[in-house]
Scaffold this motif. Structure first.
Motif, PDB file in Angstrom:
ATOM      1  N   MET A   1       0.841  -1.177   0.000  1.00 53.50           N
ATOM      2  CA  MET A   1       0.000   0.000   0.000  1.00 53.50           C
ATOM      3  C   MET A   1       0.886   1.241   0.000  1.00 53.50           C
ATOM      4  O   MET A   1       1.839   1.339   0.752  1.00 53.50           O
ATOM      5  CB  MET A   1      -0.895  -0.011   1.227  1.00 53.50           C
ATOM      6  N   VAL A   2       0.551   2.180  -0.844  1.00 54.28           N
ATOM      7  CA  VAL A   2       1.318   3.414  -0.953  1.00 54.28           C
ATOM      8  C   VAL A   2       0.874   4.367   0.152  1.00 54.28           C
ATOM      9  O   VAL A   2      -0.301   4.663   0.296  1.00 54.28           O
ATOM     10  CB  VAL A   2       1.120   4.078  -2.332  1.00 54.28           C
ATOM     11  N   VAL A   3       1.839   4.832   0.918  1.00 55.58           N
ATOM     12  CA  VAL A   3       1.556   5.748   2.015  1.00 55.58           C
ATOM     13  C   VAL A   3       1.595   7.197   1.537  1.00 55.58           C
ATOM     14  O   VAL A   3       0.832   8.020   1.993  1.00 55.58           O
ATOM     15  CB  VAL A   3       2.564   5.531   3.171  1.00 55.58           C
ATOM     16  N   SER A   4       2.498   7.481   0.582  1.00 57.47           N
ATOM     17  CA  SER A   4       2.641   8.856   0.112  1.00 57.47           C
ATOM     18  C   SER A   4       3.193   8.867  -1.311  1.00 57.47           C
ATOM     19  O   SER A   4       3.728   7.875  -1.795  1.00 57.47           O
ATOM     20  CB  SER A   4       3.592   9.626   1.021  1.00 57.47           C
ATOM     21  N   ILE A   5       3.072  10.020  -1.936  1.00 55.70           N
ATOM     22  CA  ILE A   5       3.647  10.212  -3.276  1.00 55.70           C
ATOM     23  C   ILE A   5       5.152   9.998  -3.217  1.00 55.70           C
ATOM     24  O   ILE A   5       5.739   9.374  -4.094  1.00 55.70           O
ATOM     25  CB  ILE A   5       3.325  11.631  -3.802  1.00 55.70           C
ATOM     26  N   GLU A   6       5.775  10.537  -2.167  1.00 60.16           N
ATOM     27  CA  GLU A   6       7.223  10.413  -2.028  1.00 60.16           C
ATOM     28  C   GLU A   6       7.650   8.951  -1.964  1.00 60.16           C
ATOM     29  O   GLU A   6       8.624   8.555  -2.607  1.00 60.16           O
ATOM     30  CB  GLU A   6       7.718  11.163  -0.786  1.00 60.16           C
ATOM     31  N   GLN A   7       6.918   8.159  -1.207  1.00 61.79           N
ATOM     32  CA  GLN A   7       7.239   6.730  -1.095  1.00 61.79           C
ATOM     33  C   GLN A   7       7.055   6.032  -2.440  1.00 61.79           C
ATOM     34  O   GLN A   7       7.890   5.232  -2.856  1.00 61.79           O
ATOM     35  CB  GLN A   7       6.367   6.050  -0.046  1.00 61.79           C
TER      36      GLN A   7
END
Length: 59
Positions: A1-7
């Motif tokens: 699961m993607v937590v943030s755009i940066e990740q």
């Protein structure tokens, strides 16, 4: 699961780097030199954008 755009961007950069290394390790770099250049440019631009995003985050 993607937590943030940066990740997500960091993970995409890592995936492209791994793909480039795999191509080179298996001796296919010469056959895919144009594709490798595109990937190198994509990594460079993604790293710039990631740096900008991180710099603009509130502390």
């Amino acid at each position: 699961m993607v937590v943030s755009i940066e990740q997500a961007m960091a993970e995409a950069i890592l995936a492209i780097r791994m793909l480039r290394k795999s191509i080179a390790d298996h001796g296919h770099l010469e056959a895919m030199i144009d594709f490798d250049r595109v990937m190198a440019n994509a990594v460079e631009e993604a790293e710039k954008q990631l740096t900008r995003l991180q710099a603009s985050e509130p502390s």
